[in-house]
Design an enzyme around this catalytic site. Structure first.
Site, PDB file in Angstrom:
ATOM      1  CB  ALA A  12      -0.792  -0.265   1.293  1.00 63.10           C
ATOM      2  CB  ALA A  15       3.214  -0.710   2.975  1.00 60.57           C
ATOM      3  CB  SER A  36       1.785  -7.022  -3.456  1.00 60.63           C
ATOM      4  OG  SER A  36       0.752  -6.427  -4.098  1.00 60.63           O
ATOM      5  NE  ARG A  37      -5.720 -11.412  -2.507  1.00 60.59           N
ATOM      6  CZ  ARG A  37      -6.063 -10.574  -1.133  1.00 60.59           C
ATOM      7  NH1 ARG A  37      -5.979  -9.417  -1.348  1.00 60.59           N
ATOM      8  NH2 ARG A  37      -6.513 -11.349  -0.677  1.00 60.59           N
ATOM      9  CE1 TYR A  58      -2.208  -8.877   0.586  1.00 64.05           C
ATOM     10  CE2 TYR A  58      -4.051  -8.843   1.630  1.00 64.05           C
ATOM     11  CZ  TYR A  58      -3.078  -8.452   0.406  1.00 64.05           C
ATOM     12  OH  TYR A  58      -3.432  -7.277  -0.082  1.00 64.05           O
ATOM     13  CG  LEU A  74      -4.253  -5.092   4.174  1.00 62.47           C
ATOM     14  CD1 LEU A  74      -5.055  -6.322   4.788  1.00 62.47           C
ATOM     15  CD2 LEU A  74      -4.290  -4.896   2.591  1.00 62.47           C
ATOM     16  CG  HIS A  79      -7.155  -2.274   9.389  1.00 59.06           C
ATOM     17  ND1 HIS A  79      -6.931  -1.253   9.933  1.00 59.06           N
ATOM     18  CD2 HIS A  79      -6.642  -1.928   8.555  1.00 59.06           C
ATOM     19  CE1 HIS A  79      -6.681  -0.509   9.302  1.00 59.06           C
ATOM     20  NE2 HIS A  79      -6.178  -1.039   8.414  1.00 59.06           N
ATOM     21  CE  LYS A  97      -5.247   7.211  10.605  1.00 59.80           C
ATOM     22  NZ  LYS A  97      -5.022   6.745   9.224  1.00 59.80           N
ATOM     23  CG  ASP A 177      -6.468   8.900   5.613  1.00 55.62           C
ATOM     24  OD1 ASP A 177      -6.155   8.397   5.519  1.00 55.62           O
ATOM     25  OD2 ASP A 177      -6.995   9.836   5.615  1.00 55.62           O
TER      26      ASP A 177
END
Length: 316
Positions: A12, A15, A36-37, A58, A74, A79, A97, A177
């Site tokens: 992400a 990340a 990762s996909r 994952y 994610l 989460h 968070k 967010d």
């Protein structure tokens, strides 16, 4: 020294920009695996960060016995699922968070951590900054007197096309967010829950793009908390007591700066040095695993934050 092998679930944006560089920089951590996909994202992760292992699911990362701790960057709506799966696999979990979409999900996650005897923490990286440490010292000193009011804002202008921050099914919205930071800040200051919550919000496509909450506590204490995606950025907090006032520009950042303390003795500028908040967070969590102790942020505090977020959403 010993190092904890970290696995990252998903390449992400957070990340890539913060989490993985922090793992590489922390003395007690090793970037061991990334999942990762997307083959394209895996290739980019390999080129930029050189993890020892790459996994295209994952599940495969969680089955990797070399992974000791998992970082979850994610979307908010994922989460709970992946934190619990990671803990069931015996991995310690640092989760971005907000911890979960609501208190019920957060409770499930906390119960899983206790059942499987793994460490679990919500990634409020600002709590590790010199700015926050100095704020805590000033609060503990009593120089502000009895705290009567907290004002805290975290907002920025969101102009990225297709961002998950605007998708309600993924847990988008300003409160989740960035609004969770002022909520956490107020909880840190007052260390209690409000008795009343009032809210004004601007909604767009079922997502809050601007929100203000007034939290009323026992004995007439108040907190005004603000977050938004729809206007120029602001990152600022203020704590007002019976004997003093503390201004905290860039409250949730880790840059060098000045806080200002006002008392009857006058105005005092307090210098705070820069630091690497994400690195300090990973360092603490990794060291907590190695030393068999709890990390800085408690699960009780995260549960309290989840309850307050629920109450704010209910008041919209």
């Amino acid at each position: 020294m010993n190092k904890i092998n970290w696995g990252v679930l998903g390449f992400a944006r957070i990340a890539k920009n913060e989490g993985m560089p922090a793992i590489l920089e922390a003395e007690s951590a090793r970037l061991y695996a990334v999942a990762s996909r997307s083959e394209e994202k895996l290739a980019e992760a390999k080129e930029l960060f050189h993890p020892e292992k790459l996994h295209n699911s994952y599940e495969d990362l969680l089955e990797d016995k070399g992974v000791e701790a998992v970082y979850i960057p994610l979307p908010n709506a994922l989460h709970r699922e992946w934190a619990i799966k990671a803990m069931e696999a015996g991995k310690h979990v640092l989760c971005e968070k907000p911890l979960a979409m609501n208190e019920a999900e957060a409770r499930e996650m906390v119960e899983a951590s206790r059942k499987h005897k793994v460490l679990f923490m919500e990634a409020f990286m600002y709590r590790y900054t010199e700015r926050t440490k100095k704020t805590a010292e000033i609060l503990q000193s009593g120089v502000l007197g009895e705290i009567r009011h907290v004002d805290s804002t975290f907002r920025f202008f969101l102009d990225r096309e297709g961002t998950i921050k605007m998708k309600p099914e993924l847990g988008g919205g300003a409160l989740y967010d960035v609004g969770c930071y002022p909520v956490n800040f107020a909880t840190m200051v007052f260390q209690e829950e409000p008795v009343k919550v009032s809210v004004a919000a601007t909604m767009q496509n079922q997502v809050d793009v601007q929100i203000s909450a007034l939290l009323e506590y026992a004995d007439g204490k108040t907190a005004s908390l603000h977050a938004g995606f729809n206007a120029f950025g602001k990152n600022y907090s203020e704590i007002i007591g019976t004997r003093g006032r503390l201004e905290i520009p860039d409250s949730f950042l880790d840059n060098e700066g000045i806080m200002i303390l006002y008392t009857d003795q006058g105005k005092e500028e307090i210098h705070v040095p820069a630091c690497h908040r994400y690195t300090l967070e990973v360092e603490d969590f990794s060291s907590a695993i190695l030393e068999s102790r709890d990390p800085m942020l408690t699960l009780e505090e995260s549960m309290q934050n989840a309850r307050i977020l629920d109450r704010i959403f209910e008041a919209i």
